[in-house]
Design a protein around this motif. Structure first.
Motif, PDB file in Angstrom:
ATOM      1  N   ALA A 106      51.931  36.951  39.516  1.00  0.00           N
ATOM      2  CA  ALA A 106      51.558  36.438  41.391  1.00  0.00           C
ATOM      3  C   ALA A 106      51.520  38.090  41.804  1.00  0.00           C
ATOM      4  CB  ALA A 106      52.106  35.957  41.882  1.00  0.00           C
ATOM      5  N   ILE A 107      50.853  38.081  42.615  1.00  0.00           N
ATOM      6  CA  ILE A 107      50.577  39.374  43.387  1.00  0.00           C
ATOM      7  C   ILE A 107      49.403  38.908  44.925  1.00  0.00           C
ATOM      8  CG2 ILE A 107      49.657  40.491  40.724  1.00  0.00           C
ATOM      9  CD1 ILE A 107      46.859  40.678  41.055  1.00  0.00           C
ATOM     10  N   THR A 108      49.881  40.795  44.979  1.00  0.00           N
ATOM     11  CA  THR A 108      49.332  40.887  46.518  1.00  0.00           C
ATOM     12  C   THR A 108      48.320  41.643  46.431  1.00  0.00           C
ATOM     13  OG1 THR A 108      52.111  40.380  47.363  1.00  0.00           O
ATOM     14  CG2 THR A 108      50.026  41.196  48.872  1.00  0.00           C
ATOM     15  N   LEU A 109      47.339  41.658  47.199  1.00  0.00           N
ATOM     16  CA  LEU A 109      46.138  42.659  47.377  1.00  0.00           C
ATOM     17  C   LEU A 109      46.012  43.195  48.517  1.00  0.00           C
ATOM     18  CD1 LEU A 109      44.198  40.556  44.823  1.00  0.00           C
ATOM     19  CD2 LEU A 109      45.130  42.790  44.390  1.00  0.00           C
ATOM     20  N   ASP A 110      45.752  45.164  48.651  1.00  0.00           N
ATOM     21  CA  ASP A 110      45.629  44.806  50.100  1.00  0.00           C
ATOM     22  C   ASP A 110      44.138  44.823  49.934  1.00  0.00           C
ATOM     23  OD1 ASP A 110      45.244  47.373  52.191  1.00  0.00           O
ATOM     24  OD2 ASP A 110      43.545  48.228  50.544  1.00  0.00           O
ATOM     25  N   VAL A 111      43.658  43.782  51.150  1.00  0.00           N
ATOM     26  CA  VAL A 111      42.186  43.282  51.367  1.00  0.00           C
ATOM     27  C   VAL A 111      41.187  44.836  51.687  1.00  0.00           C
ATOM     28  CG1 VAL A 111      41.016  42.015  53.365  1.00  0.00           C
ATOM     29  CG2 VAL A 111      43.124  41.288  52.499  1.00  0.00           C
ATOM     30  N   SER A 112      41.457  45.500  51.956  1.00  0.00           N
ATOM     31  CA  SER A 112      41.085  46.663  52.633  1.00  0.00           C
ATOM     32  C   SER A 112      40.622  47.224  51.028  1.00  0.00           C
ATOM     33  CB  SER A 112      41.212  47.482  53.066  1.00  0.00           C
ATOM     34  OG  SER A 112      42.873  48.344  52.286  1.00  0.00           O
ATOM     35  N   GLY A 113      41.460  47.448  49.814  1.00  0.00           N
ATOM     36  CA  GLY A 113      40.984  47.893  48.556  1.00  0.00           C
ATOM     37  C   GLY A 113      39.851  46.522  47.823  1.00  0.00           C
ATOM     38  N   LEU A 114      40.079  45.792  47.788  1.00  0.00           N
ATOM     39  CA  LEU A 114      39.358  44.895  47.643  1.00  0.00           C
ATOM     40  C   LEU A 114      38.030  44.662  47.738  1.00  0.00           C
ATOM     41  CD1 LEU A 114      40.582  42.404  45.314  1.00  0.00           C
ATOM     42  CD2 LEU A 114      40.994  40.479  47.275  1.00  0.00           C
ATOM     43  N   ARG A 115      38.066  44.785  49.644  1.00  0.00           N
ATOM     44  CA  ARG A 115      37.090  44.522  49.885  1.00  0.00           C
ATOM     45  C   ARG A 115      35.875  45.756  49.558  1.00  0.00           C
ATOM     46  NH1 ARG A 115      36.651  44.329  56.444  1.00  0.00           N
ATOM     47  NH2 ARG A 115      33.775  45.128  56.626  1.00  0.00           N
ATOM     48  N   VAL A 116      36.313  46.761  49.344  1.00  0.00           N
ATOM     49  CA  VAL A 116      35.783  47.958  48.320  1.00  0.00           C
ATOM     50  C   VAL A 116      34.742  47.068  47.015  1.00  0.00           C
ATOM     51  CG1 VAL A 116      35.739  49.992  47.108  1.00  0.00           C
ATOM     52  CG2 VAL A 116      36.727  49.676  49.663  1.00  0.00           C
ATOM     53  N   LEU A 117      35.369  46.957  46.020  1.00  0.00           N
ATOM     54  CA  LEU A 117      35.353  45.959  45.019  1.00  0.00           C
ATOM     55  C   LEU A 117      34.409  44.782  45.182  1.00  0.00           C
ATOM     56  CD1 LEU A 117      38.788  45.885  43.450  1.00  0.00           C
ATOM     57  CD2 LEU A 117      36.743  47.749  43.263  1.00  0.00           C
ATOM     58  N   LEU A 118      34.198  43.992  46.310  1.00  0.00           N
ATOM     59  CA  LEU A 118      33.614  42.896  46.337  1.00  0.00           C
ATOM     60  C   LEU A 118      31.987  42.705  47.389  1.00  0.00           C
ATOM     61  CD1 LEU A 118      37.047  40.919  45.741  1.00  0.00           C
ATOM     62  CD2 LEU A 118      34.923  41.157  43.522  1.00  0.00           C
TER      63      LEU A 118
END
Length: 241
Positions: free
Chosen positions: A52-64
């Protein structure tokens, strides 16, 4: 008589526990065999595991997000097993000027993203932004659970939550028999947007994965949690005065 009653109670308790369906067995973050509060890689303890992983939303947003610079086919989780790699990556199609047009999460195997891919999520480019209150601006937390089963394949559950812990989107928990490896003691690597990892030496079912992804999504970074505790301690000290 007392001994008989205790025996009957114990037997009834054991029967109830054994009758509990597998999907109802709770798996918690604190049950993890290995825990990291960063994006450090983990060495798998076997060929069947879950993480299970926690993801930083701002970093994920850049990818998606639609309109961001095209970074499609970026690995979020990669289980490197010798010459074979399998895991979760971003997929989709480019828009104009080499930006992201549509995006989703895919399962992959091999060094190239070929025909064995499987889509684990709906289009994440705008988080269904045509519906009020569902765009990326409302995203606050993100979590993912990846299960690698040497016998059955890989599955993923992914969620993005708003500040009130309401799910904005979620992925399908699909098991693909091709996305697997029998390798052991190999590296599980994570994208830099990962802020916490929780490793389990077992496969999780869909119910467990969904609950765990939601729990992982809102895990604060240790520094943030410590500052919160210090703030609470300060408030308590002032009240005692």
């Amino acid at each position: 008589m007392k001994h008989i009653l205790l025996t009957l109670v114990a037997a009834a308790t054991a029967a109830t526990a054994s009758d509990t369906p597998a999907e109802a067995v709770q798996v918690r973050l604190q049950d993890a065999v290995i825990t990291h509060y960063d994006s450090s890689s983990i060495t798998s303890q076997g060929s069947t595991f879950s993480v299970a992983i926690t993801l930083d939303v701002s970093g994920l947003r850049v990818l998606l997000e639609a309109g961001q610079q095209n970074t499609l086919w970026t690995d979020i989780i990669c289980f490197s097993t010798g010459e074979t790699q399998t895991g979760v990556a971003t997929g989709g199609s480019p828009g104009t000027d080499d930006t992201i047009g549509s995006s989703n999460l895919i399962g992959f195997i091999g060094d190239a993203y070929g025909y064995t891919n499987i889509n684990y999520s709906e289009n994440l480019a705008d988080l269904n932004g045509d519906q009020e209150g569902t765009g990326w601006d409302n995203a606050a937390y993100a979590g993912m659970v990846y299960t690698h089963d040497a016998d059955n394949g890989s599955s993923v559950y992914f969620t993005i939550l708003d500040k009130d812990n309401k799910e904005l989107t979620q992925s399908s928990y699909i098991t693909n028999e091709y996305l697997k490896s029998t390798a052991t003691l190999d590296t599980i690597a994570f994208h830099s947007s990962t802020t916490a990892t929780f490793y389990y030496d077992m496969a999780l079912n869909a119910h467990q994965a969904q609950a765990l992804a939601i729990a992982a999504a809102s895990v604060p970074e240790p520094a943030t949690a410590m500052l919160s505790l210090l703030a609470l301690a300060g408030v308590a000290a002032r009240r005692r005065r």
